[in-house]
Design an enzyme around this catalytic site. Structure first.
Site, short mmCIF file in Angstrom:
data_model
loop_
_atom_site.label_atom_id
_atom_site.label_comp_id
_atom_site.label_asym_id
_atom_site.label_seq_id
_atom_site.Cartn_x
_atom_site.Cartn_y
_atom_site.Cartn_z
N GLU A 98 41.03 46.77 43.97
CA GLU A 98 40.83 45.40 43.63
C GLU A 98 39.32 44.95 43.33
O GLU A 98 39.10 44.18 42.64
CB GLU A 98 41.22 44.63 45.10
N THR B 260 40.64 36.28 37.80
CA THR B 260 40.32 36.28 38.98
C THR B 260 38.98 36.27 39.39
O THR B 260 38.40 35.37 40.24
CB THR B 260 41.10 37.38 40.02
N1 HSE Z 1 42.92 35.80 47.52
C1 HSE Z 1 42.46 36.42 46.18
C2 HSE Z 1 41.78 34.82 45.50
C3 HSE Z 1 43.57 36.42 45.65
O1 HSE Z 1 42.23 33.66 45.92
O2 HSE Z 1 40.90 35.14 44.83
C4 HSE Z 1 43.63 36.89 44.01
O3 HSE Z 1 44.70 37.11 43.66
#
Ligand code: HSE
Length: 335
Positions: free
Chosen positions: A157, A210
């Site tokens: 990630e 993201t």
């Molecule tokens: N918690 C993370 C965000 C998840 O909101 O950036 C990304 O899928």
């Protein structure tokens, strides 16, 4: 002393001329599916997530003669993902796992079949990474707790979006509804959930990486908002334990992240209004978006909501994909 070292060395496999301990024969192959996930679950930024039944990604992993990892094929990514093993999250996390068990002497070839959209807010990189890790764990006959793979998945990630959050990888790996109570030290808790909770998911086909969706979030928050937020997280978790769907619904409000990120999603508030009118228990952004999701009490309502939201997006000339699911308690599986 020398003798002790000798005894600790793995026995050589005469056929493959390699350490035999836990190394599967050349040609052994495994195919694994890992699910998409909804992270944050509205009020639990970076700490809550759940797995869905579909979509998800598939990895085929084959033991090869030459030590090292290759990626021979990626499908369904429109050429967006790197085949270079040092740049791909699947191979990087698998390599980290192999280093941890001292087995970088294995040769592996990986095929990644993307069966879900990239940059969708549905944990696309997590699904691939978890499929890869689950594949190597099974190939190695490693019967330790699957949760031990979590740090390697988080490494993937970090590579994919610059931050090693666990709210996609943990539910993809463990299945079900998951709380990351703490990152340091890592403390991950499986939460119960009402069995009849259904989920409607719509992915409006616009790109929201993201990495960028994280950069726009405020890093300082005021106490009043914090109080609202932790009240809601506690309410949601209580609702999950007590199977109180009304409490789950009214707790799923986010005063910290959604007000900022909703601007990246086409007609977000209109979609919420439409979903709530059609019987949703709650509605919000899935992960960092642009996918949105609604909880419902039954599959029929989830399907109806998807239809209404997709019609609305079509009227805005935005292509979309929709999924309905219960919460997937199984996580990854060997196919
Ligand atoms: N918690 C993370 C965000 C998840 O909101 O950036 C990304 O899928």
């Amino acid at each position: 002393m020398e003798q002790e070292i000798e005894a600790a060395m793995p026995v050589q496999d005469t056929i493959n001329d390699r350490p035999a301990h836990n190394l599967p024969p050349v040609g052994t192959q495994i195919r694994v599916f890992a699910p998409a996930t909804v992270a944050n679950v509205v009020c639990g930024f970076d700490v809550l997530g759940f797995a869905v039944n579909e979509p998800g990604d598939e990895v085929i992993m084959r033991v090869t003669e030459t030590p090292g990892i290759t990626i021979s094929k990626i499908t369904g990514d429109n050429g967006r993902l790197p085949l270079a093993p040092e740049k791909n999250t699947v191979s990087v996390s698998v390599q980290a796992y192999l280093e941890s068990i001292g087995r970088t002497d294995i040769g592996l070839d990986i095929e990644l079949h993307k069966k879900m959209p990239i940059g969708s807010g549905l944990g696309s990189s997590s699904a691939s990474t978890v499929a890869g890790l689950f594949a190597i764990k099974n190939l190695m006959g490693d019967d330790t707790d699957v949760a031990k793979l979590l740090p390697f998945a988080m490494k993937g990630e970090e590579m994919a979006c610059g931050h090693g959050h666990a709210d996609n990888v943990a539910p993809a790996l463990l299945g079900g509804f998951v709380l990351i109570r703490s990152y340091e030290p890592l403390d991950v808790i499986r939460l119960p959930h009402p069995k009849d909770l259904h989920c409607a998911i719509v992915f409006p086909d616009v790109d929201v990486p993201t990495r960028e969706a994280r950069q726009i979030i405020r890093t300082k928050i005021n106490m009043k908002d914090a109080v609202t937020q932790w009240g809601n997280i506690a309410g949601l978790v209580s609702g999950l334990y007590t199977q109180d769907i009304d409490l789950i619904g009214r707790s799923m409000q986010d005063v910290l992240v959604e007000p900022v990120r909703s601007i990246l999603i086409p007609d977000f508030y209109k979609m919420r209004e439409l979903a709530m009118e059609a019987g949703a228990v709650s509605f919000g952004i899935s992960g960092s978006g642009p996918s949105v999701f609604a909880f419902t009490r039954d599959e029929e309502t989830a399907k109806r909501i998807n239809q209404i939201l997709q019609q609305h997006l079509t009227s805005l000339k935005i292509n979309s994909y929709a999924y309905t699911s219960t919460i997937n308690d199984a996580g990854p599986r060997v196919l």
